[in-house]
Motif scaffolding. Structure first.
Motif, PDB file in Angstrom:
ATOM      1  N   ILE A   1      29.783  98.582 102.604  1.00 41.36           N
ATOM      2  CA  ILE A   1      28.666  98.906 101.728  1.00 41.36           C
ATOM      3  C   ILE A   1      27.663  99.773 102.479  1.00 41.36           C
ATOM      4  O   ILE A   1      27.173  99.400 103.545  1.00 41.36           O
ATOM      5  CB  ILE A   1      27.990  97.632 101.206  1.00 41.36           C
ATOM      6  CG1 ILE A   1      29.016  96.748 100.472  1.00 41.36           C
ATOM      7  CG2 ILE A   1      26.839  97.978 100.267  1.00 41.36           C
ATOM      8  CD1 ILE A   1      28.495  95.361 100.143  1.00 41.36           C
TER       9      ILE A   1
ATOM     10  N   MET B   1      29.330  95.645  93.489  1.00 44.79           N
ATOM     11  CA  MET B   1      30.088  94.550  94.082  1.00 44.79           C
ATOM     12  C   MET B   1      30.823  93.760  93.002  1.00 44.79           C
ATOM     13  O   MET B   1      31.980  93.356  93.190  1.00 44.79           O
ATOM     14  CB  MET B   1      29.170  93.633  94.882  1.00 44.79           C
ATOM     15  CG  MET B   1      29.865  92.406  95.482  1.00 44.79           C
ATOM     16  SD  MET B   1      31.334  92.816  96.497  1.00 44.79           S
ATOM     17  CE  MET B   1      30.551  93.527  97.942  1.00 44.79           C
TER      18      MET B   1
ATOM     19  N   THR C   1      25.101  89.602  97.537  1.00 46.46           N
ATOM     20  CA  THR C   1      26.369  90.325  97.715  1.00 46.46           C
ATOM     21  C   THR C   1      27.495  89.453  98.254  1.00 46.46           C
ATOM     22  O   THR C   1      28.655  89.851  98.210  1.00 46.46           O
ATOM     23  CB  THR C   1      26.182  91.499  98.693  1.00 46.46           C
ATOM     24  OG1 THR C   1      25.725  90.984  99.956  1.00 46.46           O
ATOM     25  CG2 THR C   1      25.170  92.498  98.159  1.00 46.46           C
TER      26      THR C   1
ATOM     27  N   VAL D   1      33.037  91.078 103.993  1.00 44.96           N
ATOM     28  CA  VAL D   1      32.125  91.786 103.092  1.00 44.96           C
ATOM     29  C   VAL D   1      30.995  92.344 103.953  1.00 44.96           C
ATOM     30  O   VAL D   1      29.966  91.695 104.159  1.00 44.96           O
ATOM     31  CB  VAL D   1      31.565  90.866 101.990  1.00 44.96           C
ATOM     32  CG1 VAL D   1      30.659  91.660 101.042  1.00 44.96           C
ATOM     33  CG2 VAL D   1      32.695  90.190 101.215  1.00 44.96           C
TER      34      VAL D   1
END
Length: 340
Positions: free
Chosen positions: A199, A212, A306, A230
């Protein structure tokens, strides 16, 4: 904070940038001081980026630096964040990053992305219309070569006849692949082709949260599992008080994003997410700027929103004294990261 078992890992996004006219050897020394500081503090990873012909902010190249970092990074993961894969020859990329994985003892993360600067694509004579095709072909070839396959390819930029690598990565079948993405289309591509979505540090969090959800839905529809990693990249200015943090951000972070706007970086973000506002408005949903309590609240909220497993934080920018970044690292280490 020397415990690497915390729920959310933390990494350093090493800027690699310095102002034209500055001594590159001095810039390298500053980068290495930062790496030594986060290694001593127990951070988990260091990522290095790539740009070419960046006149406004000179940019050291990542692969030589990864070799240098492999000797001083302890047991931290090292990664490219990102390699401009469509501009590379896939054989060279596979061999070079396999070598980097060997040098660091199997701790490499391969971050890759398309990039967005026409200047870079023109320099490598890569046509605009063929960028995605070239990127996806290169990624497939790199992975197959890492997996010790004998590979055939008949492409305008690469021809192989049963080729195989002589140097293989330590990690089998290869290092994890984290794909950068800005637009919705690129996020969908990352969901299908990558092990994780890396990201970016410049999209507003409202955009990131929506994307997401899309990323996870695309993977689920394709029968792919939720990603193990992540990684969330963010810009952080942590100082003893808000006024100092704001002043530092105005001096250095605002200048960086003014340059990014001239490069067209925000044009690859979804419509409506642009770098048009002043720093105060730009940073509200995008950067963590403030004292340790401010940074903790912001980073905690973003992590929860997230599901981030790794925060990759940039704390230093071209022209900024490295001592400010070192103070930010110390404050984050002592007062923020243990409570995420």
């Amino acid at each position: 904070m020397n415990d690497r078992k915390r729920a959310t890992r933390v990494g350093l996004n090493l800027t690699l940038q310095y102002l034209p006219g500055e001594d590159p050897a001095r810039a390298l020394d500053d980068h290495l001081r930062l790496v030594a500081a986060v290694e001593q503090a127990g951070w988990d990873s260091v990522f290095v980026a790539q740009h070419y012909l960046s006149e406004e902010m000179a940019h050291l190249q990542p692969l030589p630096l990864l070799g240098r970092l492999s000797a001083v990074s302890g047991d931290m993961r090292l990664g490219s964040g990102i390699c401009l894969l469509a501009l590379q020859n896939p054989v060279d990329t596979a061999e070079a990053y396999a070598t980097a994985d060997v040098l660091c003892g199997g701790r490499l993360v391969f971050g890759a992305g398309l990039g967005y600067r026409d200047l870079e694509y023109d320099a490598f004579a890569v046509a605009a219309g063929g960028r995605v095709t070239r990127f996806t072909h290169n990624l497939d070839l790199v992975r197959r070569l890492w997996a010790a396959e004998r590979v055939d390819a008949d492409l305008p930029w690469c021809r192989l006849d049963g080729a195989s690598l002589s140097v293989l990565p330590v990690q089998r079948p290869g290092p994890p692949v984290w794909l950068a993405a800005n637009s919705d289309k690129a996020v969908r591509r990352a969901a299908l082709l990558g092990d994780a979505w890396m990201i970016n540090p410049h999209a507003a969090m409202t955009t990131v949260e929506r994307q997401m959800g899309m990323f996870r839905s695309v993977r689920a529809e394709a029968g792919l599992p939720d990603p193990t990693d992540v990684p969330l990249m963010r810009e952080v200015v942590c100082a003893p008080d808000r006024a100092t943090a704001a002043a530092r951000a105005r001096r250095h972070l605002a200048a960086k994003y003014a340059t990014y706007k001239t490069w067209g970086q925000d044009t690859v973000l979804p419509e409506g997410d642009r770098f048009d506002a002043d720093l105060a408005n730009l940073s509200r949903d995008r950067f963590a700027i403030g004292d340790p309590d401010d940074c903790l609240r912001t980073l905690r909220a973003w992590t929860e929103a997230t599901g981030a497993t790794e925060l990759v934080l940039r704390v230093h920018w071209a022209g900024a004294p490295v001592e400010e970044a070192l103070e930010s690292v110390e404050l984050l280490t002592r007062h923020v990261l243990p409570y995420l």
